[in-house]
Design an enzyme around this catalytic site. Structure first.
Site, mmCIF file in Angstrom:
data_model
loop_
_atom_site.group_PDB
_atom_site.id
_atom_site.type_symbol
_atom_site.label_atom_id
_atom_site.label_comp_id
_atom_site.label_asym_id
_atom_site.label_seq_id
_atom_site.Cartn_x
_atom_site.Cartn_y
_atom_site.Cartn_z
ATOM 1 N N SER A 20 -2.195 26.573 53.782
ATOM 2 C CA SER A 20 -2.885 25.955 52.651
ATOM 3 C C SER A 20 -1.877 25.340 51.687
ATOM 4 O O SER A 20 -0.897 25.980 51.288
ATOM 5 C CB SER A 20 -3.724 27.010 51.919
ATOM 6 N N SER A 21 -2.109 24.067 51.301
ATOM 7 C CA SER A 21 -1.260 23.410 50.306
ATOM 8 C C SER A 21 -1.597 23.982 48.932
ATOM 9 O O SER A 21 -2.741 23.900 48.493
ATOM 10 C CB SER A 21 -1.505 21.895 50.308
ATOM 11 N N ASN A 69 -7.113 29.574 54.821
ATOM 12 C CA ASN A 69 -6.285 28.652 55.585
ATOM 13 C C ASN A 69 -4.898 29.258 55.765
ATOM 14 O O ASN A 69 -4.309 29.756 54.804
ATOM 15 C CB ASN A 69 -6.183 27.305 54.841
ATOM 16 N N GLY A 106 -9.586 20.085 46.903
ATOM 17 C CA GLY A 106 -10.996 19.780 46.691
ATOM 18 C C GLY A 106 -11.607 20.701 45.644
ATOM 19 O O GLY A 106 -10.961 21.601 45.105
ATOM 20 N N GLU A 116 -13.269 23.645 43.917
ATOM 21 C CA GLU A 116 -13.161 25.063 44.264
ATOM 22 C C GLU A 116 -14.142 25.886 43.443
ATOM 23 O O GLU A 116 -14.185 25.768 42.209
ATOM 24 C CB GLU A 116 -11.735 25.579 44.039
ATOM 25 N N SER A 138 -9.563 24.007 50.823
ATOM 26 C CA SER A 138 -8.483 24.559 51.626
ATOM 27 C C SER A 138 -8.974 24.888 53.031
ATOM 28 O O SER A 138 -9.999 25.548 53.205
ATOM 29 C CB SER A 138 -7.938 25.823 50.957
ATOM 30 N N GLY A 139 -8.232 24.412 54.019
ATOM 31 C CA GLY A 139 -8.613 24.659 55.413
ATOM 32 C C GLY A 139 -9.445 23.570 56.031
ATOM 33 O O GLY A 139 -9.836 23.654 57.192
ATOM 34 N N THR A 166 -4.010 18.339 54.970
ATOM 35 C CA THR A 166 -2.592 18.199 55.316
ATOM 36 C C THR A 166 -2.428 17.611 56.704
ATOM 37 O O THR A 166 -1.566 16.758 56.943
ATOM 38 C CB THR A 166 -1.896 19.571 55.227
#
Length: 1028
Positions: A160-161, A157, A389, A391, A107-108, A112
């Site tokens: 973040s998605s 993020n 990704g 985590e 994330s970040g 996206t």
């Protein structure tokens, strides 16, 4: 790409495959750092693109950049996202094979944003479909809608998605986008009811509150303050400076229209969003029997209206649980904890199912309208996978387990496809394939997904078995089933030293990217994701069209237990893997440089962590297991042919033969390279670096020769052009001069003839023969007159005119004089005008009549000869308001004895006043002044004659003034007696008193003398001046 190798010491290499020490993680990190420091955020690992988020706009995504990468070979330009996009698109069009771009990272890291840029590239560079750009616009506008409903601010993020996304874009045979389809994975629905500190709920809630119109919010029963809603304040971060919810709402509202949402559908969708917020504000209280009761009636009313359900039914469903036992339905009341669980479960179910419906709605709008046409079979598909990704947090739960399982599967697929593509390329080129040693993570995938013995199967079994199943019993069953697995560890199975880092409620998996410890708390609840039956029944009866689609009545009659979350995720992941296997893959690995989102900051510990979890070193090792560099013979020969005399400047034979000659000349050793069917393979980067360095030296030499040859050629051509131009200009100029000279001579001869003919007939009447001569004479006179015009009014010179212009000359002379007079008059000041008027009066009176007049002409008349301070205040007081126009000192001679006495003569608007010191001695009104007498000699005496009938006057006054011309002129003007000044020769008779006259005799002499004569007259002897 090779062109950047000479700068590798400063900016690193553009492809990690070219690293000499490719097994060193430090060398990998140093190359990444160098490129990041120079704002070079993209680097290759063979065909894989590694992207580092710069946290700022680098201005590298403009239309010009798109054109630069469009239609260019992958390695001819620096690494870029657009290079991958163009390569994938060209392969899709030329090979007619489906493609997939897999974007991963934590994330970040910019996943996206990378997806957006890819879609932007295809929207800008692909040809427009025949039916306009509607599909293209919907593809682009689906992003803000999915981000609003599926993205949230996290600690890592701001956007973040919180779900995985796979998007298929369909292209027709012309390469234009004609349709699309989206698959979503594992929405983090727990965020709806709970957020960690510093995090927010999904964007759509805040956007609606900030950007919604007042009327719309009133309809939904919402306040604009996010602090009023329990589901939005748990993270204590409702406002974020980097997020503009109001403007984002406008974007989302517009996007909903683009993707074919009707106004009714938008209202229904927003009603569901608002209902989730109202659900969070439903509160319960315990009655006497400790059963839960709803205490917030207002929120319940809003819920029943927005969801379209019965209020009593919803109240009962929130506080009771329906149990079916032996065909009978029983209602079991819920306690406070169970009621809160039911409320949150309903909120999560409503939101997650709405999100699934939203994805389906977008897919319907993206579906191609020509699916039944024959040309539909010729379409190709490009897939974009934006997936979470690997985590690893301090506390890892069920969500991290699913995400990391997903990454294990994708890593397994990645290694398989990479090795497969490498092996296929070697076989196609006729080069022996050397087996590559790598970590095969199939053992970990099997540990998670294997039937009956895998972690997911054990988790499902524990969720389904009768009896009291808990998270700890699930852990115990895991320990019994997979305790001998080398990649599984728990507190019970660990040795004494490892137990210190493992709690009793945790298990550890050794993933391909490293060890991850999971806490089993909540595993069963999250996997079951149960929604009580009566809540399902209530929602199935909803009159909200979207809710009625999300909760199908068939669920109630279906006796089969629904699949668990983990099983659903596993099946969808296996389906995704099959989809990706059917396509030609491309990879983008995104890296986050720091947790603070600061541009220019390179956090080595964090990046090293991501490099490990993304499997980049493993990827590099697989890629470098064979040959580091490979190029087609044509490209290699074209670049390096200048290094060999036999191949420079051109090679006439086959490119393969030319490359063989070239490498022999360069001294390549047999173990350093292999010759394939269409490509040369170079094993070691140092061989390529040495070749590139030799090319740089050779280029300098060639550049010098080319520059010298070009300069000689350039200046030679320039000289020849200048010479030709000079000859042309000279020829033209000589012709022009000759023609001008001939024309001038012809004109001169004709003019002379006409002048001579006119001169002969100059006295004859005007006729064609003499008209030119006469006009010439007139013109010459006028031009001469212009040069010799008089300079001022005193200049009387004037050129002599020809006979024909005498009358005109006189008229011009008169006009010229009037013009000069007019100009002169306009230029003089009022003071000077008054001076001239007085001088003109003096000239009229005295010129040629009095001897001392000529001496007064050059002297200016003064406005007064006495200042105000020289006149007694008493005199001024006696005069009152009468102003003094002129004052001059005079000498008065008595009427009897002619004794001289000093006096002051004052002129006022009405009278002549004679003053002695502070006393007015005599006042002569202008009306009583009959005349003024003065001699013609150079003396300065004058007599003021008064009326004899005036009893106030003693007689005429005899005065002497040093400024006699000035005094008499001003007196005559003031008294209007210009015509009453008498200039006498010999003597002047004046009235000396009543009945007695006096006489002044004037005689010329050598000097001025004023005395009383023996005959009683006043004798004045004045010198005679010759000026008169």
């Amino acid at each position: 790409m090779e062109s950047a190798l000479t700068a590798r010491d400063r900016v690193g290499v553009q492809d990690f495959v070219l690293l000499e020490n490719f097994t060193s993680e430090a060398a990998f990190m140093e190359n990444l750092r160098r490129r990041f420091r120079e704002n070079l955020i993209y680097t290759y690992i063979g065909p894989v693109l590694v992207s580092v988020n710069p946290y700022r706009d680098l201005q590298i995504y403009s239309r010009q950049h798109m054109e630069r990468y469009r239609g260019v070979s992958f390695y001819e330009v620096p690494p870029h996202l657009f290079a991958v996009a163009d390569t994938v698109y060209r392969a899709l069009r030329t090979e007619r094979r489906d493609q997939a771009v897999m974007i991963s990272g934590e994330s970040g890291a910019g996943k996206t944003e990378a997806t957006k840029r890819l879609l932007q590239f295809y929207a800008e560079t692909c040809p427009a479909p025949e039916r306009g750009g509607a599909v293209r616009d919907r593809l682009l506008q689906s992003n803000p809608v999915l981000e609003a409903f599926g993205n949230a601010k996290t600690l890592r993020n701001d956007n973040s998605s919180r779900f995985g996304k796979y998007m298929d874009v369909q292209f027709d045979f012309k390469g234009a986008p004609v349709g699309g389809h989206i698959l979503s994975y594992l929405l983090e629905k727990s965020r709806v009811v709970h957020q960690n500190h510093g995090e927010r709920n999904f964007h759509i809630f805040y956007q609606l509150l900030e950007g919604g119109e007042e009327e719309e919010l009133r309809r939904l029963g919402l306040e604009r303050n996010a602090q009023s809603y329990l589901y939005l304040v748990k993270g204590q971060c409702a406002k974020v400076s980097s997020i503009n919810d109001k403007s984002d709402w406008k974007v989302v509202r517009k996007a909903l229209t683009v993707i074919n949402f009707t106004e009714d559908e938008v209202e229904d969708l927003l009603s569901i969003v608002a209902s989730v917020l109202h659900l969070g504000n439903i509160h319960f209280a315990a009655n006497e029997e400790s059963n839960a009761q709803v205490t917030t009636e207002n929120q319940l009313k809003y819920l029943t209206r927005l969801l379209g359900v019965e209020g009593a039914t919803l109240r009962e469903a929130l506080t009771h649980r329906k149990i079916i036992a032996k065909g009978e339905e029983l209602l079991s009341p819920l306690n406070l904890e169970q009621a809160a669980y039911a409320r949150d479960a309903l909120a999560k179910a409503v939101y997650s199912r709405t999100f699934t419906w939203l994805v389906g709605k977008i897919n319907r709008s993206l579906a191609s309208k020509d699916a039944d046409s024959p040309s539909w079979r010729s379409t190709t598909v490009l897939g974009l996978l934006d997936i979470y990704g690997f985590e690893v947090f301090q506390h890892n739960s069920f969500e991290q387990f699913c995400i990391n399982y997903c990454n294990e599967k994708l890593q397994q697929l990645f290694i398989e496809l990479t090795l497969k593509s490498e092996q296929e390329e070697y076989e196609a080129e006729g080069i022996a394939w050397e087996p590559v040693q790598y970590f095969n993570n199939k053992i970990i995938c099997d540990l998670v997904e294997e039937k009956f013995k895998g972690i997911i199967s054990i988790l499902d079994e524990e969720c389904l078995r009768p009896g009291e199943a808990t998270d700890l019993t699930f852990l115990e069953k895991l320990e019994d089933t997979v305790k001998h697995h080398p990649h599984f560890l728990t507190h019970k199975l660990a040795d004494q030293r490892t137990r210190k880092s493992l709690d009793r409620g945790e298990f550890r998996l050794l993933h391909y990217a490293g060890e991850v410890t999971y806490n089993v708390t909540g595993f069963l609840d999250k996997n079951n994701d149960l929604l009580f039956r009566n809540l399902k029944e209530t929602m199935c009866s909803s009159k909200n069209p979207i809710m009625s689609q999300c909760f199908d009545r068939n669920e109630l009659s279906d006796k089969k237990r629904p699949e668990t979350v983990a099983t659903q995720f596993k099946l969808s992941l296996l389906q995704l893997v099959e989809i990706l296997k059917s396509k030609e893959p491309a990879y983008i690995r995104c890296i986050k440089p720091n947790d603070a989102k600061q541009p220019g900051r390179f956090d080595e510990v964090l990046i090293r962590h991501q490099v490990k979890y993304l499997g980049l070193m493993e990827n590099l090792r697989v890629r470098r297991a064979g040959f580091a560099y490979r190029r087609k013979y044509e490209i290699f020969l074209q670049r390096y042919k200048s290094l060999c005399p036999e191949t420079w400047p051109t090679w006439a034979g086959r490119p393969q033969d030319g490359v063989a000659v070239l490498v022999r000349h360069l001294g390549y050793k047999p173990e350093e390279y292999k010759m394939g069917r269409t490509k040369i393979f170079i094993r070691f980067p140092k061989t390529l670096f040495a070749t590139e360095d030799a090319l740089e030296v050779r280029r300098q030499s060639l550049a010098t020769k080319i520059q010298a040859a070009w300069r000689g050629f350039h200046w030679r051509q320039k000289f020849l052009r200048v010479k030709r131009s000079a000859i042309c200009i000279q020829s033209w100029w000589r012709g022009t001069l000759g023609r001008r000279k001939a024309a001038k001579r012809k004109w001169a001869a004709q003019t002379i003839r006409r002048l001579i003919r006119g001169f002969i007939l100059r006295h004859a009447p005007r006729c064609p023969e003499n008209a030119f001569f006469l006009d010439h004479v007139r013109t010459s006179f006028l031009l001469n007159l212009r040069r010799q015009l008089p300079r001022n009014v005193l200049d009387t010179s004037w050129p002599t005119p020809p006979p024909a212009l005498r009358e005109a000359s006189e008229l011009l002379r008169e006009l010229c004089m009037k013009n000069m007079v007019w100009k002169y008059c306009r230029s003089i000041s009022p003071e000077w005008k008054q001076q001239l008027q007085q001088k003109a009066v003096a000239s009229e009176i005295f010129k040629g009549k009095k001897d001392n007049y000529p001496q007064s002409v050059p002297r200016l008349f003064i406005s007064t000869r006495l200042g105000v301070d020289e006149i007694s205040p008493k005199v001024l007081q006696a005069l009152g308001s009468e102003p003094i126009q002129y004052a001059v000192p005079v000498v008065k001679y008595d009427r009897k004895g002619y004794k001289p006495r000093s006096r002051q003569l004052l002129l006022t608007p009405n009278a002549v006043v004679i003053v002695e010191d502070a006393k007015v001695k005599q006042r002569i009104d202008y009306a009583n002044l009959t005349g003024i007498s003065v001699s013609s000699l150079s003396d300065s005496l004058f007599v003021l004659h008064v009326q004899r009938e005036d009893n106030k006057q003693k007689g005429d006054v005899v005065l002497q003034s040093d400024h006699v011309i000035e005094t008499l002129t001003k007196t005559a003007l003031s008294a209007d007696r210009v015509n009453n000044i008498n200039i006498n020769q010999g003597s002047i008779t004046f009235a000396g008193g009543p009945g007695r006259d006096g006489i002044i005799d004037f005689t010329p002499g050598s000097e001025l003398l004023i005395t009383k004569a023996k005959n009683g007259h006043l004798a004045v002897v004045a010198p005679r001046l010759n000026s008169r």
